[in-house]
Design a protein around this motif. Structure first.
Motif, PDB file in Angstrom:
ATOM      1  N   GLN A 178     -10.434  -9.631   7.100  1.00 31.03           N
ATOM      2  CA  GLN A 178     -10.207  -9.741   5.652  1.00 31.03           C
ATOM      3  C   GLN A 178     -10.785  -8.524   4.921  1.00 31.03           C
ATOM      4  O   GLN A 178     -10.139  -7.944   4.050  1.00 31.03           O
ATOM      5  N   ASP A 179     -12.012  -8.140   5.289  1.00 29.94           N
ATOM      6  CA  ASP A 179     -12.658  -6.991   4.646  1.00 29.94           C
ATOM      7  C   ASP A 179     -11.895  -5.698   4.932  1.00 29.94           C
ATOM      8  O   ASP A 179     -11.760  -4.841   4.053  1.00 29.94           O
ATOM      9  N   PHE A 180     -11.421  -5.563   6.164  1.00 27.50           N
ATOM     10  CA  PHE A 180     -10.675  -4.365   6.557  1.00 27.50           C
ATOM     11  C   PHE A 180      -9.410  -4.226   5.705  1.00 27.50           C
ATOM     12  O   PHE A 180      -9.134  -3.154   5.142  1.00 27.50           O
ATOM     13  N   TYR A 181      -8.647  -5.302   5.596  1.00 33.29           N
ATOM     14  CA  TYR A 181      -7.403  -5.237   4.823  1.00 33.29           C
ATOM     15  C   TYR A 181      -7.673  -5.142   3.330  1.00 33.29           C
ATOM     16  O   TYR A 181      -6.925  -4.490   2.594  1.00 33.29           O
ATOM     17  N   ARG A 182      -8.725  -5.792   2.877  1.00 30.27           N
ATOM     18  CA  ARG A 182      -9.081  -5.698   1.451  1.00 30.27           C
ATOM     19  C   ARG A 182      -9.372  -4.249   1.070  1.00 30.27           C
ATOM     20  O   ARG A 182      -8.892  -3.756   0.050  1.00 30.27           O
ATOM     21  N   TYR A 183     -10.164  -3.570   1.898  1.00 27.02           N
ATOM     22  CA  TYR A 183     -10.496  -2.167   1.620  1.00 27.02           C
ATOM     23  C   TYR A 183      -9.241  -1.294   1.640  1.00 27.02           C
ATOM     24  O   TYR A 183      -9.038  -0.449   0.768  1.00 27.02           O
ATOM     25  N   GLY A 184      -8.382  -1.504   2.644  1.00 28.52           N
ATOM     26  CA  GLY A 184      -7.155  -0.714   2.735  1.00 28.52           C
ATOM     27  C   GLY A 184      -6.230  -0.928   1.552  1.00 28.52           C
ATOM     28  O   GLY A 184      -5.640   0.024   1.032  1.00 28.52           O
ATOM     29  N   ILE A 185      -6.114  -2.181   1.106  1.00 28.97           N
ATOM     30  CA  ILE A 185      -5.249  -2.493  -0.041  1.00 28.97           C
ATOM     31  C   ILE A 185      -5.825  -1.889  -1.316  1.00 28.97           C
ATOM     32  O   ILE A 185      -5.091  -1.349  -2.156  1.00 28.97           O
ATOM     33  N   GLU A 186      -7.143  -1.961  -1.481  1.00 30.90           N
ATOM     34  CA  GLU A 186      -7.788  -1.374  -2.664  1.00 30.90           C
ATOM     35  C   GLU A 186      -7.524   0.131  -2.737  1.00 30.90           C
ATOM     36  O   GLU A 186      -7.177   0.660  -3.794  1.00 30.90           O
ATOM     37  N   ILE A 187      -7.699   0.811  -1.602  1.00 28.36           N
ATOM     38  CA  ILE A 187      -7.479   2.260  -1.556  1.00 28.36           C
ATOM     39  C   ILE A 187      -6.018   2.587  -1.862  1.00 28.36           C
ATOM     40  O   ILE A 187      -5.718   3.541  -2.597  1.00 28.36           O
TER      41      ILE A 187
END
Length: 206
Positions: free
Chosen positions: A25-34
């Protein structure tokens, strides 16, 4: 940003595109934010280019900024709002400087700007993002590639120096190295605050 990203991550999880594990979840959250922040930066700069009638300059600014920074790194704002604001502000200032000084700099000044740019890139680059550490072997490759790429781009600007596009190239690369310096200054201040905090803890312990 947090609300939008949460909605996207929740949707992907419900559709079983990604797992519900916290690391994933954290990995995809960071990627989506960027991704969203990068899209906003591109959109806003292009919109500003249209508004101030400098669309060609906005395209050059974005292309060079994205290309060179992927190898050299640079300053990162603490929030996405500040990041978007910084991107828009630096573009306007660069386009304004280009409008004022295009065709007014002598060849010597342009060469000095290019030399300063190349020197800083070769010394400071690449600048690490705390979220994406770089190993030593990759640092060497990024430094060589970033320096070579900046040289080629600056040579193109030198050849086209009599046009406003040529000076825009040179001003944009110079702006990128200024942001590299700003990143190093910020890093030094953070380390200084950390050092001061450690000293206070040691004093309290004693």
């Amino acid at each position: 940003m947090n609300y939008l990203v949460s909605k996207i991550v929740t949707f992907l999880t419900e559709q079983e595109v990604i797992s519900s594990e916290s690391d994933v979840q954290d990995f995809y959250r960071y990627g989506i934010e960027i991704s969203i922040s990068s899209f906003l930066n591109i959109f806003l700069v292009l919109l500003l280019g249209i508004i101030i009638n400098h669309i060609a300059e906005s395209i050059i600014f974005l292309l060079l900024f994205i290309l060179i920074r992927s190898f050299t790194g640079g300053y990162h704002a603490d929030t996405y709002f500040r990041c978007n604001l910084l991107m828009c502000t630096t573009f306007i200032l660069t386009a304004l400087a280009n409008s004022i000084f295009s065709n007014k700099f002598s060849l010597l000044i342009i060469i000095v700007l290019i030399c300063v740019t190349e020197l800083i890139v070769s010394i400071l680059g690449p600048i690490e993002n705390k979220n994406k550490p770089i190993d030593d072997s990759k640092k060497i490759k990024l430094k060589i590639t970033g320096t070579a790429m900046t040289s080629i781009i600056n040579c193109a600007g030198l050849i086209l120096r009599e046009s406003y596009l040529g000076t825009m190239i040179i001003f944009t690369t110079f702006l990128i190295v200024l942001l590299m310096i700003a990143a190093k200054v910020k890093e030094a201040k953070i380390q200084e605050r950390g050092g001061n905090s450690c000293e206070k803890v040691q004093e309290n312990d004693s």
